[in-house]
Design an enzyme around this catalytic site. Structure first.
Site, PDB file in Angstrom:
ATOM      1  CD  GLU A   4      43.287  13.729  25.599  1.00  0.00           C
ATOM      2  OE1 GLU A   4      42.020  13.816  25.974  1.00  0.00           O
ATOM      3  OE2 GLU A   4      43.867  13.143  24.592  1.00  0.00           O
ATOM      4  CB  CYS A  25      38.208  11.412  26.925  1.00  0.00           C
ATOM      5  SG  CYS A  25      37.694   9.652  26.872  1.00  0.00           S
ATOM      6  CB  CYS A  67      40.479   3.955  29.644  1.00  0.00           C
ATOM      7  SG  CYS A  67      39.139   3.157  30.664  1.00  0.00           S
ATOM      8  CB  CYS A  92      34.352   1.502  25.452  1.00  0.00           C
ATOM      9  SG  CYS A  92      33.705   1.144  27.017  1.00  0.00           S
ATOM     10  CB  CYS A 100      36.117  17.232  31.200  1.00  0.00           C
ATOM     11  SG  CYS A 100      35.956  15.402  30.822  1.00  0.00           S
ATOM     12  CB  CYS A 128      36.172   5.274  24.097  1.00  0.00           C
ATOM     13  SG  CYS A 128      37.007   6.257  25.381  1.00  0.00           S
TER      14      CYS A 128
END
Length: 367
Positions: A107, A360, A127, A131, A120, A134
């Protein structure tokens, strides 16, 4: 020490074929020569890609047709196909879902503000930092992106801005590494991408290093290493709470590098580069929005970073089905007031794209 659900080494998945944007100026010339062409052809290719923002061989009329087809095939292989693009905020925000050569989804978000146009970009597909609030962290890490895949997100955004995708044509001015992934976990490729983004034409896109922000959840050795690169990019640290007890939960890497170590590394970055550090703080209802946490945040930042810090308070953009939600506006205002009263500059970030899943990882999660 607590076992961490973190992935620093990406799964072994194939990166895309070699691309012009992966290579330094000297490497491009060597690659062109290896294809039986004169070295100056590398500069011509670079001017088209970085200057004219195109990888279309039919537009490269300064290169003989037979040569251009071969050079583009070898040095500008397609990196992304746009799966979907969605817009909101009266056309001032445009989010793109891109599919890479191996089907990986990435993205990027292009945003127009009164004084700048920002993209961005993602540095990883997924990832590994885990977290819990997220969407990307919930998805896990697929692989690192190549240098060229990072740069191509910027090229595509610059081309879209120039061609009026945000309304009237505008010039891309700012880059933030705040999309999918932990940039400093893909360290070498991110640093190389910054050079391609910032080097003057024909070596790169010619965007000022001071207009680039690299975000991190707090990989302390990498923060110090980035400082020693002596670049002028801004460092943004995703802190999200000033106390280790909660941060161990919100940002699991904190069990490896706690708040004090992260802030010491941030101070080293500020002292080495002369640049103020941004502290990113996603405000979450009844989790990290208490007045005492605002006071503690101001105290720790003032003691560790003095005037070399600014807090970006981010109203949480909740993900579908998540237990997390944004704090009420009154709580947000009180938090900002207390941090400012504690001697640390604090402002609320302009939140974009809630209706198009612009946090995100949200669009990729939808497929």
């Amino acid at each position: 020490m607590t076992s961490l659900p973190l992935v620093f080494d990406a799964p072994k998945r194939a990166l895309p074929p070699r691309h012009l944007a992966d290579l330094s100026t000297g490497e491009r010339r060597a690659a062109v020569q290896a294809l039986g062409e004169q070295p100056f052809r590398a500069d011509q290719l670079s001017r088209h890609y970085f200057g004219r923002l195109t990888a279309d061989p039919s537009s490269m009329t300064d290169i003989p047709a037979a040569s251009r087809e071969r050079l583009v095939a070898e040095l500008m292989p397609p990196l992304f196909t746009e799966v979907r693009a969605v817009a909101c905020d009266d056309g001032r925000t445009r989010k793109s879902l891109l599919r890479a050569h191996d089907g990986t989804l990435v993205e990027s978000v292009l945003m127009r503000y009164p004084d700048r146009t920002t993209v961005c970009v993602s540095s990883q597909a997924g990832c590994g930092m885990a977290c819990p609030f997220c969407a990307t962290g919930q998805a896990g890490l697929t692989r690192n992106l190549s240098t060229a895949e990072i740069v191509d997100q910027v090229r595509l955004a610059a081309s879209a801005a120039r061609d009026g995708s945000l309304g009237t044509p505008t010039r891309l001015s700012n880059i933030v590494f705040m999309g999918m992934g932990e940039p400093l976990a893909n360290y070498r490729r991110v640093v190389d991408a910054v050079h391609r983004i910032c080097d003057p034409a024909p070596s790169g896109l010619g965007i000022s290093q001071r207009s680039v922000t690299v975000s991190t959840v707090g990989l302390v050795p990498a923060i110090r290493k980035l400082a020693d690169e002596r670049m002028q990019v801004r460092l943004a640290v995703s802190l999200h709470t000033p106390d280790d007890e909660l941060r161990d939960t919100l940002v699991p890497v904190n069990t490896r590098w706690p708040v004090d170590e992260v802030l010491q590394a941030a101070r080293y970055y500020a002292d080495t580069t002369g640049r103020r550090v941004s502290i990113e703080y996603a405000l979450i209802r009844d989790i990290n929005d208490q007045p005492w946490r605002a006071d503690l945040l101001a105290k720790r930042l003032r003691e560790q970073l003095g005037q070399l810090v600014h807090v970006n308070l981010i109203p949480l953009n909740p993900t579908p089905g998540s237990q997390w939600d944004a704090s009420p506006k009154a709580v947000e205002s009180e938090f900002v007031h207390r941090v400012n009263a504690g001697g640390v500059a604090c402002t609320v970030r302009d939140t974009r794209g809630r209706e198009i899943a612009a946090a995100c990882g949200q669009l990729a999660a939808q497929g």
